[in-house]
Design a protein around this motif. Structure first.
Motif, PDB file in Angstrom:
ATOM      1  N   THR A   4      19.970  77.072  34.293  1.00 40.81           N
ATOM      2  CA  THR A   4      20.695  75.809  34.436  1.00 40.81           C
ATOM      3  C   THR A   4      21.777  76.032  35.467  1.00 40.81           C
ATOM      4  O   THR A   4      22.538  77.007  35.385  1.00 40.81           O
ATOM      5  CB  THR A   4      21.324  75.390  33.094  1.00 40.81           C
ATOM      6  OG1 THR A   4      20.285  75.189  32.136  1.00 40.81           O
ATOM      7  CG2 THR A   4      22.132  74.116  33.256  1.00 40.81           C
ATOM      8  N   VAL A   5      21.866  75.146  36.460  1.00 44.05           N
ATOM      9  CA  VAL A   5      22.798  75.337  37.563  1.00 44.05           C
ATOM     10  C   VAL A   5      23.834  74.215  37.552  1.00 44.05           C
ATOM     11  O   VAL A   5      23.488  73.033  37.546  1.00 44.05           O
ATOM     12  CB  VAL A   5      22.079  75.361  38.917  1.00 44.05           C
ATOM     13  CG1 VAL A   5      23.066  75.646  40.048  1.00 44.05           C
ATOM     14  CG2 VAL A   5      20.959  76.411  38.921  1.00 44.05           C
ATOM     15  N   ILE A   6      25.108  74.613  37.534  1.00 44.47           N
ATOM     16  CA  ILE A   6      26.214  73.661  37.642  1.00 44.47           C
ATOM     17  C   ILE A   6      27.108  74.123  38.789  1.00 44.47           C
ATOM     18  O   ILE A   6      27.002  75.262  39.247  1.00 44.47           O
ATOM     19  CB  ILE A   6      27.020  73.549  36.330  1.00 44.47           C
ATOM     20  CG1 ILE A   6      27.561  74.911  35.905  1.00 44.47           C
ATOM     21  CG2 ILE A   6      26.164  72.948  35.223  1.00 44.47           C
ATOM     22  CD1 ILE A   6      28.421  74.882  34.648  1.00 44.47           C
ATOM     23  N   LEU A  20      21.764  90.030  43.290  1.00 37.19           N
ATOM     24  CA  LEU A  20      22.863  90.616  42.524  1.00 37.19           C
ATOM     25  C   LEU A  20      22.803  90.188  41.062  1.00 37.19           C
ATOM     26  O   LEU A  20      23.037  90.998  40.152  1.00 37.19           O
ATOM     27  CB  LEU A  20      24.209  90.223  43.143  1.00 37.19           C
ATOM     28  CG  LEU A  20      24.537  90.862  44.497  1.00 37.19           C
ATOM     29  CD1 LEU A  20      25.808  90.257  45.085  1.00 37.19           C
ATOM     30  CD2 LEU A  20      24.682  92.372  44.365  1.00 37.19           C
ATOM     31  N   MET A  21      22.478  88.918  40.813  1.00 36.20           N
ATOM     32  CA  MET A  21      22.356  88.458  39.424  1.00 36.20           C
ATOM     33  C   MET A  21      21.217  89.186  38.709  1.00 36.20           C
ATOM     34  O   MET A  21      21.368  89.632  37.566  1.00 36.20           O
ATOM     35  CB  MET A  21      22.138  86.942  39.393  1.00 36.20           C
ATOM     36  CG  MET A  21      23.368  86.150  39.740  1.00 36.20           C
ATOM     37  SD  MET A  21      23.221  84.373  39.338  1.00 36.20           S
ATOM     38  CE  MET A  21      22.133  83.832  40.639  1.00 36.20           C
ATOM     39  N   LEU A  22      20.076  89.301  39.364  1.00 38.90           N
ATOM     40  CA  LEU A  22      18.937  89.994  38.755  1.00 38.90           C
ATOM     41  C   LEU A  22      19.256  91.468  38.506  1.00 38.90           C
ATOM     42  O   LEU A  22      18.907  92.027  37.458  1.00 38.90           O
ATOM     43  CB  LEU A  22      17.707  89.872  39.655  1.00 38.90           C
ATOM     44  CG  LEU A  22      16.986  88.531  39.632  1.00 38.90           C
ATOM     45  CD1 LEU A  22      16.009  88.427  40.790  1.00 38.90           C
ATOM     46  CD2 LEU A  22      16.255  88.329  38.298  1.00 38.90           C
ATOM     47  N   ARG A  71      17.288  78.798  44.116  1.00 35.14           N
ATOM     48  CA  ARG A  71      16.611  80.024  43.687  1.00 35.14           C
ATOM     49  C   ARG A  71      16.905  80.314  42.216  1.00 35.14           C
ATOM     50  O   ARG A  71      16.026  80.759  41.475  1.00 35.14           O
ATOM     51  CB  ARG A  71      17.045  81.200  44.566  1.00 35.14           C
ATOM     52  CG  ARG A  71      16.452  81.153  45.965  1.00 35.14           C
ATOM     53  CD  ARG A  71      17.048  82.241  46.873  1.00 35.14           C
ATOM     54  NE  ARG A  71      16.323  82.348  48.136  1.00 35.14           N
ATOM     55  CZ  ARG A  71      16.556  81.587  49.192  1.00 35.14           C
ATOM     56  NH1 ARG A  71      17.522  80.661  49.132  1.00 35.14           N
ATOM     57  NH2 ARG A  71      15.851  81.736  50.299  1.00 35.14           N
ATOM     58  N   ALA A  72      18.155  80.085  41.811  1.00 36.06           N
ATOM     59  CA  ALA A  72      18.507  80.280  40.394  1.00 36.06           C
ATOM     60  C   ALA A  72      17.740  79.294  39.519  1.00 36.06           C
ATOM     61  O   ALA A  72      17.241  79.649  38.440  1.00 36.06           O
ATOM     62  CB  ALA A  72      20.014  80.118  40.212  1.00 36.06           C
ATOM     63  N   LYS A  73      17.621  78.065  39.979  1.00 36.67           N
ATOM     64  CA  LYS A  73      16.876  77.064  39.213  1.00 36.67           C
ATOM     65  C   LYS A  73      15.409  77.446  39.111  1.00 36.67           C
ATOM     66  O   LYS A  73      14.773  77.252  38.064  1.00 36.67           O
ATOM     67  CB  LYS A  73      17.023  75.688  39.869  1.00 36.67           C
ATOM     68  CG  LYS A  73      16.362  74.572  39.061  1.00 36.67           C
ATOM     69  CD  LYS A  73      16.642  73.202  39.649  1.00 36.67           C
ATOM     70  CE  LYS A  73      15.993  72.112  38.791  1.00 36.67           C
ATOM     71  NZ  LYS A  73      16.274  70.756  39.324  1.00 36.67           N
ATOM     72  N   GLU A 130      18.498  91.874  30.209  1.00 30.03           N
ATOM     73  CA  GLU A 130      18.647  90.461  29.859  1.00 30.03           C
ATOM     74  C   GLU A 130      17.677  89.601  30.657  1.00 30.03           C
ATOM     75  O   GLU A 130      17.170  90.002  31.707  1.00 30.03           O
ATOM     76  CB  GLU A 130      20.086  90.003  30.148  1.00 30.03           C
ATOM     77  CG  GLU A 130      21.131  90.701  29.327  1.00 30.03           C
ATOM     78  CD  GLU A 130      22.539  90.242  29.678  1.00 30.03           C
ATOM     79  OE1 GLU A 130      22.667  89.373  30.572  1.00 30.03           O
ATOM     80  OE2 GLU A 130      23.494  90.754  29.087  1.00 30.03           O
ATOM     81  N   TYR A 131      17.467  88.389  30.155  1.00 31.23           N
ATOM     82  CA  TYR A 131      16.614  87.389  30.780  1.00 31.23           C
ATOM     83  C   TYR A 131      17.498  86.337  31.439  1.00 31.23           C
ATOM     84  O   TYR A 131      18.408  85.795  30.810  1.00 31.23           O
ATOM     85  CB  TYR A 131      15.733  86.756  29.702  1.00 31.23           C
ATOM     86  CG  TYR A 131      14.896  85.586  30.138  1.00 31.23           C
ATOM     87  CD1 TYR A 131      14.011  85.687  31.206  1.00 31.23           C
ATOM     88  CD2 TYR A 131      14.969  84.369  29.452  1.00 31.23           C
ATOM     89  CE1 TYR A 131      13.220  84.603  31.583  1.00 31.23           C
ATOM     90  CE2 TYR A 131      14.184  83.283  29.825  1.00 31.23           C
ATOM     91  CZ  TYR A 131      13.312  83.410  30.894  1.00 31.23           C
ATOM     92  OH  TYR A 131      12.536  82.339  31.266  1.00 31.23           O
ATOM     93  N   LEU A 132      17.275  86.070  32.732  1.00 28.42           N
ATOM     94  CA  LEU A 132      18.090  85.072  33.431  1.00 28.42           C
ATOM     95  C   LEU A 132      17.677  83.642  33.113  1.00 28.42           C
ATOM     96  O   LEU A 132      18.479  82.719  33.251  1.00 28.42           O
ATOM     97  CB  LEU A 132      17.992  85.278  34.947  1.00 28.42           C
ATOM     98  CG  LEU A 132      18.873  86.338  35.598  1.00 28.42           C
ATOM     99  CD1 LEU A 132      18.735  86.256  37.113  1.00 28.42           C
ATOM    100  CD2 LEU A 132      20.328  86.195  35.203  1.00 28.42           C
ATOM    101  N   GLY A 133      16.427  83.455  32.732  1.00 25.02           N
ATOM    102  CA  GLY A 133      15.876  82.104  32.650  1.00 25.02           C
ATOM    103  C   GLY A 133      16.545  81.160  31.672  1.00 25.02           C
ATOM    104  O   GLY A 133      16.434  79.942  31.818  1.00 25.02           O
TER     105      GLY A 133
END
Length: 320
Positions: free
Chosen positions: A164-166, A105-107, A157-159, A135-138
């Protein structure tokens, strides 16, 4: 010991469990009448009970449910919270699939896939316009609300994509090595303000219904997106629609909604900045999820008969 097996999808796997535990009485029962006739002396149940069935279970000590969400059991049998019956759930069975779906979904939001699907339907090649919106997720921040098994599956997976994951969680959680910081819920506003993608994976209880409302959405960046994979009732529907319509946030990816099925006349269907999937984030090929769910029961059954602590124990007061 007698255990009642109520999940018919487990039938292909029950012979192996019987072979492992030849001294146990493992009884399949699928209809209400069959359950009521067999449950009085059952010590354990794999599945869900109605209130009437629970009242008939005079020897019950343990229930293993079939899902991570617990409102089904506690709504059906609210008095179970005040008993000594141990409750465990299937938390984690669908977590890897939720991890994939949340990141998908984010991608999809970042790469504007709904727009390009519409362009394809219209046979429209709009490279100039597309270059302005992808957009770029990285280099983005992913903020996860509820760092349980599903949250962690989304987090690593996001990392891996460079994000950056919080996270925030009501309980103390070790996020290493996935999460930069795991805060208590008192720092929810900090997470909302810092995140480019806010992912809701917290379990639903009556106490946290609508925990993401107008005030919380107003803390998010106007360029941020909201992704919901646990329960839609954690987000105030009207506040979300207003934020999406006004540009308060840039978009949303919703696998769960306040009302399910989402009514055909609901305004969310018409919003171009929203992706909706029908509460299937935790699903995959049916046999794969079924086997993972039965495996959790099988592991807990081994622990139960050997006197070892069970996994996925539900706090009946918190209801998760």
């Amino acid at each position: 010991m007698k255990a009642l097996l109520l999940a018919d999808f487990g039938a292909p796997y029950y012979p192996a469990i019987r072979e492992e535990h030849p001294d146990l009485e493992l009884v399949e029962a699928y209809s209400n009448e069959d359950i009521l006739s067999k449950i009085s002396d059952a010590e354990a149940v794999f599945g869900y009970l109605t209130d009437k069935q629970f009242q008939a279970a005079k020897n019950l000590k343990w229930i293993q449910t079939l899902d991570a969400g617990m409102e089904g059991l506690f709504n059906a049998v609210p008095e179970i919270a005040d008993t000594d019956v141990l409750v465990t759930n299937a938390r984690g069975a669908g977590a890897p699939m939720i991890g994939e779906h949340g990141v998908t979904l984010m991608l999809a939001l970042a790469r504007q896939l709904p727009r390009f699907w519409a362009d394809k339907s219209n046979r429209k090649w709009d490279q100039d316009g597309a270059l302005e919106v992808v957009e770029y997720l990285g280099n983005k921040t992913c903020g996860i609300i509820g760092l349980g098994k599903s949250g962690k599956e989304i987090g690593w997976r996001a990392k891996a994509l460079g994000m950056t994951v919080i996270a925030v969680d009501e309980q103390p959680v070790d996020g290493d090595p996935i999460v930069e910081d795991v805060w208590g819920l008192s720092k929810l506003n900090d997470l909302l303000e810092q995140s480019d993608y806010v992912v809701v994976t917290a379990p639903y209880t009556a106490k946290n219904a609508g925990m993401i409302g107008e005030a919380e959405l107003s803390r998010m960046k106007s360029s941020a997106r909201l992704v919901v994979t646990s329960r839609g009732r954690l987000v105030d529907h009207d506040a979300l629609v207003n934020a999406l319509n006004s540009g308060g946030i840039a978009g949303a990816g919703l696998d769960t909604t306040v009302a399910e099925p989402l009514p055909a006349d609901n305004e969310l269907w018409d919003l171009p900045n929203v992706i909706i999937t029908p509460h299937i984030a935790g699903n995959s090929e049916k046999a794969h999820l079924d086997e993972r769910t039965v495996d959790i029961f099988a592991e807990n059954l081994r622990r139960y008969v050997s006197g070892h602590p069970l996994i996925n124990v539900v706090d009946k007061q918190l209801q998760y």
